[in-house]
Each structure stands twice: as C-alpha cells, then as structure tokens.
Write an enzyme that holds these catalytic residues in place. Sequence first.
Site, short mmCIF file in Angstrom:
data_model
loop_
_atom_site.label_atom_id
_atom_site.label_comp_id
_atom_site.label_asym_id
_atom_site.label_seq_id
_atom_site.Cartn_x
_atom_site.Cartn_y
_atom_site.Cartn_z
N ASN A 1 8.69 13.72 0.36
CA ASN A 1 7.64 14.74 0.43
C ASN A 1 7.00 14.67 1.82
O ASN A 1 6.19 13.79 2.08
CB ASN A 1 6.59 14.48 -0.67
CG ASN A 1 5.43 15.47 -0.58
OD1 ASN A 1 5.56 16.53 0.05
ND2 ASN A 1 4.32 15.13 -1.20
N TRP A 2 7.41 15.60 2.67
CA TRP A 2 6.92 15.56 4.06
C TRP A 2 5.49 16.07 4.19
O TRP A 2 4.91 16.01 5.28
CB TRP A 2 7.85 16.40 4.96
CG TRP A 2 9.17 15.73 5.23
CD1 TRP A 2 9.61 14.54 4.73
CD2 TRP A 2 10.23 16.23 6.07
NE1 TRP A 2 10.87 14.26 5.21
CE2 TRP A 2 11.27 15.28 6.03
CE3 TRP A 2 10.38 17.38 6.84
CZ2 TRP A 2 12.46 15.45 6.74
CZ3 TRP A 2 11.58 17.56 7.54
CH2 TRP A 2 12.60 16.60 7.49
N LYS A 3 4.96 16.60 3.10
CA LYS A 3 3.58 17.15 3.13
C LYS A 3 3.45 18.13 4.31
O LYS A 3 4.37 18.90 4.56
CB LYS A 3 2.55 16.03 3.21
CG LYS A 3 2.80 14.94 2.16
CD LYS A 3 1.66 14.00 2.00
CE LYS A 3 2.06 12.85 1.09
NZ LYS A 3 0.98 12.23 0.39
N HIS B 1 1.51 18.35 -7.63
CA HIS B 1 1.17 17.18 -6.82
C HIS B 1 -0.36 17.04 -6.77
O HIS B 1 -1.08 18.04 -6.69
CB HIS B 1 1.73 17.34 -5.40
CG HIS B 1 1.62 16.08 -4.60
ND1 HIS B 1 0.47 15.72 -3.95
CD2 HIS B 1 2.52 15.08 -4.37
CE1 HIS B 1 0.66 14.55 -3.35
NE2 HIS B 1 1.90 14.14 -3.60
N GLY C 1 6.01 9.80 0.26
CA GLY C 1 5.30 10.63 1.23
C GLY C 1 5.39 10.02 2.62
O GLY C 1 6.40 10.15 3.32
N GLY C 2 4.33 9.35 3.03
CA GLY C 2 4.19 8.84 4.40
C GLY C 2 5.42 8.12 4.95
O GLY C 2 5.89 8.43 6.06
N GLY D 1 -0.85 7.20 -0.95
CA GLY D 1 -1.34 7.03 0.42
C GLY D 1 -2.34 5.91 0.61
O GLY D 1 -3.00 5.83 1.65
N GLU E 1 2.86 9.41 -10.68
CA GLU E 1 2.12 9.13 -9.44
C GLU E 1 0.64 8.86 -9.75
O GLU E 1 -0.17 9.79 -9.75
CB GLU E 1 2.19 10.35 -8.51
CG GLU E 1 3.56 10.68 -8.02
CD GLU E 1 3.52 11.24 -6.60
OE1 GLU E 1 4.14 10.65 -5.73
OE2 GLU E 1 2.85 12.27 -6.37
C1 PEP Z 1 3.32 11.57 -2.34
O1 PEP Z 1 3.13 12.35 -1.40
O2 PEP Z 1 3.61 12.00 -3.45
C2 PEP Z 1 3.19 10.14 -2.10
C3 PEP Z 1 3.54 9.32 -3.06
O3 PEP Z 1 2.70 9.77 -0.88
P1 PEP Z 1 2.74 8.26 -0.30
O4 PEP Z 1 4.15 7.77 -0.46
O5 PEP Z 1 2.33 8.42 1.12
O6 PEP Z 1 1.79 7.44 -1.10
#
Ligand code: PEP
Length: 248
Positions: free
Chosen positions: A7-9, A94, A234-235, A173, A167
């Site tokens: 998930n590049w956001k 999300h 994500g990150g 994050g 999640e």
């Molecule tokens: C996400 O964007 O769903 C996520 C889990 O982000 P991160 O891995 O940065 O916690």
Amino acid sequence: MKTIICNWKMNPGSVEEVDKIIDIIAGNTNSVGRAELIILPPSIYISHLQEQQSQLFASLGVQDISSQASGAYTGQLSAEMIYNLGLQYALIGHSETHKYQQYTSQDISQKLNQALMHNLIPILCVGYEENPNSDEVNTDSIKRELYDIITPNKELLSGKHIIVAYEPIWAIGTGKIPSLESIETMSIFIKRMILDILTPESQTTVAVVYGGSVNKDNIQELSSIPSVSGFLIGGASLDREQIPILLG
Ligand code: PEP
C-alpha cells in the site's frame, strides 16, 4: 506462498521515484516468485505501472473505490472503471479512509458491493474499531465490523474470493505489532466469522492477511503464523532497502 500487498498510500512524489522502486522490485521477483505480489499505487501511476507489469510479476489494484456505480461524484473512481482498466484488486475500508473521509460501515459495505459487482477482488480492512490504547484481542469490535459489512453482501460473495486484512488501528505506522498469538487468534476468528455469516453452499474463499508495522525485522517471525496468508505493508513497501527482504 505468502501474499505481499504493498500500500503505497500517497507516495512516492514523482514517476522517477516510482521507477526506482520498480527497479528494486523487478530485481527481486520472477515468474516463479517467492511471494505473490500485489501493488496498490496512487491511481495516477497505474498506467505507468501497467507498462512495466511484465517485469514486475505483480498484480495491481487501487487504494479505494467509490460506493457509487457512476455519476456526479467528483474525484472518485468507480469499480467499473478499475475493472475495465484491467486491474484486479480494490482495497476497501482502510483506517486512513475512515479517519479522513469519515466512511461508515454502510459506505464500506456499498464499496464491497461495487467491487463484487464488477469482479474486483476486495481487500477488506478490519480493525478500525479496536481500542487505540490497548493491544488486547478484541473479537467484539471485529465481529461488529464484519457483520455490518459482510451481511448485506452475502449473495454477491457466493463463489468469490475475498482477502481480509486484519489491521489493528494502533499498529498502523506506529512500529508496534500485536503478539503472534493474538494475530493468529484474530485471523482464525475472522475467517470463521465470515464463513459463519455466509451459507455453506456459498463456496466463498477467504484469505486473511495481517497489516500494521510489518517490516524487514519482523516479517520472518510474522510469516511463521500458519493462519496468516500474507501481509499488507505500508511504509516499508516504499523503502528500497527493505523491499528485497520483504519479497524474500
Ligand atoms: C497500511 O498502510 O495498511 C499499513 C499497515 O501501514 P504500515 O505498514 O506503514 O503500518
């Protein structure tokens, strides 16, 4: 084989940066890939990524879809458009969309409806209602989220595949992850709960992935949880040093 969903956001900031990430991914995937890779880029980069798709060995999806089929919804993307563009996946619900767009369970349920109507594989996020100050396993809030979202889509889910991303909101994050035992408990619970809502004849297949601060240092131990089919990342999925390890 685990599924890795990136998930590049709202990143990266330029096509040049996208290309740098593509180079790293392409160097670490192949046709018999070690992981099944799904990339959810900002929609503006989709056609660029599609041009590179043969060297990426990845499927593509979007980070959100409209709850509406078409019409006067400025800024939104419909499931029909996404499908007709040749994409396979839609992330739905999300926690950042809950937070910044104030989506309700009814909105999420309608988005799921749109995805299923247009043959997109939904990646449904749950865990938004977990207590941000507690890492205790809380099946009640997940039960409520799933019941409200899945029940109206019972018929449409028949014969389809759905990915559910567990999640816990406090893990996204933050660098904090739940214990392996609680991820295992929740992933088993989520799968059972969905199959309980659906009829046994529905033949829906459910895969549960975990998301929340997955990175190069914890992915190996997280991979040992048998009930988890993969990870929503994500990150770390944008970090060129971490990508080879995450795809490892
Ligand atoms: C996400 O964007 O769903 C996520 C889990 O982000 P991160 O891995 O940065 O916690």
